[in-house]
Design an enzyme around this catalytic site. Structure first.
Site, PDB file in Angstrom:
ATOM      1  CG  HIS A  13       2.108  -6.226  -1.239  1.00 23.44           C
ATOM      2  ND1 HIS A  13       1.391  -7.270  -1.028  1.00 23.44           N
ATOM      3  CD2 HIS A  13       1.527  -5.097  -1.490  1.00 23.44           C
ATOM      4  CE1 HIS A  13      -0.196  -6.599  -1.016  1.00 23.44           C
ATOM      5  NE2 HIS A  13       0.232  -5.128  -1.540  1.00 23.44           N
TER       6      HIS A  13
ATOM      7  CG  ASP B  77       0.303  -0.915  -2.000  1.00 18.99           C
ATOM      8  OD1 ASP B  77      -0.841  -0.203  -1.957  1.00 18.99           O
ATOM      9  OD2 ASP B  77       0.534  -1.959  -1.637  1.00 18.99           O
TER      10      ASP B  77
ATOM     11  CD  GLU C 168      -2.879   3.029   0.145  1.00 13.42           C
ATOM     12  OE1 GLU C 168      -2.862   2.313   1.367  1.00 13.42           O
ATOM     13  OE2 GLU C 168      -3.553   2.776  -0.691  1.00 13.42           O
ATOM     14  CG  ASP C 169       2.008   2.630   0.811  1.00 17.52           C
ATOM     15  OD1 ASP C 169       1.296   3.488   1.481  1.00 17.52           O
ATOM     16  OD2 ASP C 169       1.823   1.346   0.570  1.00 17.52           O
TER      17      ASP C 169
ATOM     18  CG  ASP D 131      -3.865  -5.383  -1.940  1.00 15.11           C
ATOM     19  OD1 ASP D 131      -2.571  -5.600  -1.547  1.00 15.11           O
ATOM     20  OD2 ASP D 131      -4.701  -4.611  -1.207  1.00 15.11           O
TER      21      ASP D 131
END
Length: 192
Positions: free
Chosen positions: A42, A69, A72-73, A129
């Site tokens: 991604h 990300d 965030e992840d 995104d």
């Protein structure tokens, strides 16, 4: 060979450092598609869209796309991003990072609300995104998602994108075509 283009090698090295960092941070994660695609596909795909389809050469934007990300992840902190990649990359990553402490619907609402005020660099990452995610949804439905949930994601993405308009004609055109294919109405900024 490298002495002919000073800085070029360092830009490539900086990009590869960001890709390597993101790959290590996301190594155990998978996308929600039926194949369980490695998550790293991604952010690499988002950076590729920026470089290939929008012609972005700003190394900060491309690094931020690869790293967008991680905070965030994963267990990555904004301080870590700044220490390794600089304050400019940190700022872009920070702008595109949702606060996971907030409920999902609040995070989604805030993305719509904050989109118009984002920096041009953050807007580019957000457009790419959304484009990547919507193309992925067209390719296959994530596990556990109904057709209505997919359509709802398209409607929400259209609201976010309406606040990002005027950033990249190629990306906005590609997104507009996806929205039209799905029958999702889009609003131009300023209520037009």
């Amino acid at each position: 060979m490298g002495s002919e283009l000073p800085g070029m090698g360092s830009d490539v090295a900086r990009l590869l450092e960001a890709a390597d960092f993101a790959a290590r941070k996301h190594k155990e994660q998978r996308r929600k598609d039926p194949e369980g695609t490695p998550f790293i596909n991604h952010p690499i795909g988002v950076a590729r869209i920026l470089a290939h389809e929008a012609g972005v050469t700003d190394i900060v934007v491309l690094q931020a796309a690869l790293l967008h990300d991680t905070v965030e992840d994963t267990d990555t902190t904004l301080s870590e991003i700044e220490e390794l990649f600089g304050v400019d990359v940190r700022r872009v990553v920070e702008e595109v990072t949702d606060d996971k402490m907030l409920p999902k619907m609040e995070r989604k609402r805030l993305q719509v609300e904050r989109a118009p005020g984002c920096s041009p660099r953050a807007k580019l990452v957000q457009l790419a995104d959304k484009l990547y995610n919507l193309r992925d949804l067209n390719r296959c439905t994530p596990q556990g998602w109904s057709a209505e949930r997919v359509q709802e994601y398209f409607r929400w993405a259209a609201l976010v994108v309406s606040g990002l308009r005027g950033t990249s004609a190629p990306l906005e055109g590609a997104l507009q075509r996806l929205f039209e294919e799905r029958g999702v109405a889009t609003r131009l900024r300023g209520g037009q």
